[in-house]
Design an enzyme around this catalytic site. Structure first.
Site, mmCIF file in Angstrom:
data_model
loop_
_atom_site.group_PDB
_atom_site.id
_atom_site.type_symbol
_atom_site.label_atom_id
_atom_site.label_comp_id
_atom_site.label_asym_id
_atom_site.label_seq_id
_atom_site.Cartn_x
_atom_site.Cartn_y
_atom_site.Cartn_z
ATOM 1 N N SER A 268 -9.803 4.454 3.186
ATOM 2 C CA SER A 268 -10.148 3.096 2.827
ATOM 3 C C SER A 268 -10.713 2.060 3.664
ATOM 4 O O SER A 268 -11.661 1.444 3.602
ATOM 5 C CB SER A 268 -9.335 2.423 1.737
ATOM 6 O OG SER A 268 -8.090 2.131 2.276
ATOM 7 N N HIS B 11 -8.367 -3.060 4.500
ATOM 8 C CA HIS B 11 -9.680 -3.129 3.813
ATOM 9 C C HIS B 11 -10.557 -4.539 4.565
ATOM 10 O O HIS B 11 -11.663 -4.168 4.926
ATOM 11 C CB HIS B 11 -9.576 -3.489 2.641
ATOM 12 C CG HIS B 11 -8.910 -2.431 1.460
ATOM 13 N ND1 HIS B 11 -8.774 -2.479 0.201
ATOM 14 C CD2 HIS B 11 -8.687 -1.570 2.013
ATOM 15 C CE1 HIS B 11 -8.275 -1.323 -0.095
ATOM 16 N NE2 HIS B 11 -7.993 -0.287 0.828
#
Length: 206
Positions: free
Chosen positions: A125, A178
């Site tokens: 991610s 992230h």
């Protein structure tokens, strides 16, 4: 553009997805639960963990981005990568796309274990957010035609914002990774802008 032709313009995206899927299947075949990862087993496969990574096992910053803690974790990351890669890789070309993925993924993984020093970290991610950071940065430049730029600008912005909002209310989502991936990707995108031409930008579909 037909499906086969489009696939030929995104070889790195497809290769990264294939590697992630193969590694996941291997971990399952070796005893990993299909829905939920096991920290001890993931460490054996190369997961990211501050005490181990920073004691010389720096390769974990790379290997951990190809490991996933369950099928849903894998699916969501690969879907995000597929959508971004389908449109971005033909524009910036495969070498830049691969470099952005690896660079932002490593930065995201380092920030992740620096912030979560007792947590085992895995997943693509951070790198995926890095790719979206590159995409969003380029969409704010004159690289693309306005007719193509605005729709993608809305989509990518909504993708990033909604994912950050969801992460605020969900457990087990690494917002540090992230955010680090996205910010490093955003900077990379602006650096890439100076190496691209209008002809590159014209490869983004309207």
């Amino acid at each position: 553009m037909d499906t086969l032709t489009r696939m030929k313009t995104m070889p790195v995206t497809l290769l990264l997805i294939a590697v992630n899927v193969i590694v996941y299947l291997l971990t399952v075949l070796m005893g990993m639960d299909i829905w939920q990862g096991n920290g001890e087993k993931l460490l054996h496969w190369g997961a990211n963990y501050w005490p181990m990574t920073m004691q010389g096992q720096y390769w974990r910053l790379l290997t951990s981005m190809f490991l996933h803690a369950g099928l849903w974790h894998l699916f969501t990351n690969m879907l995000g990568l597929l959508i971004a890669g389908m449109f971005l890789e033909p524009v910036i070309r495969s070498f830049r796309f691969a470099a952005a993925y690896i660079l932002t993924g490593i930065i995201a993984d380092f920030v992740s274990i620096w912030y979560h020093r007792t947590t085992v970290g895995v997943g693509a991610s951070g790198a995926v957010f890095g790719i979206y950071g590159v995409f969003l940065a380029l969409l704010t430049t004159p690289l693309f035609r306005p007719s193509a730029r605005y729709g993608f600008l809305i989509y990518v912005s909504m993708f990033v914002i909604l994912n950050f909002i969801v992460a605020l209310f969900a457990e087990g989502i690494d917002n540090a990774a992230h955010l680090a991936g996205f910010c490093s990707g955003f900077i990379t995108g602006y650096l890439y802008f100076f190496t691209l031409s209008k002809q590159d930008g014209d490869r983004l579909p309207q």
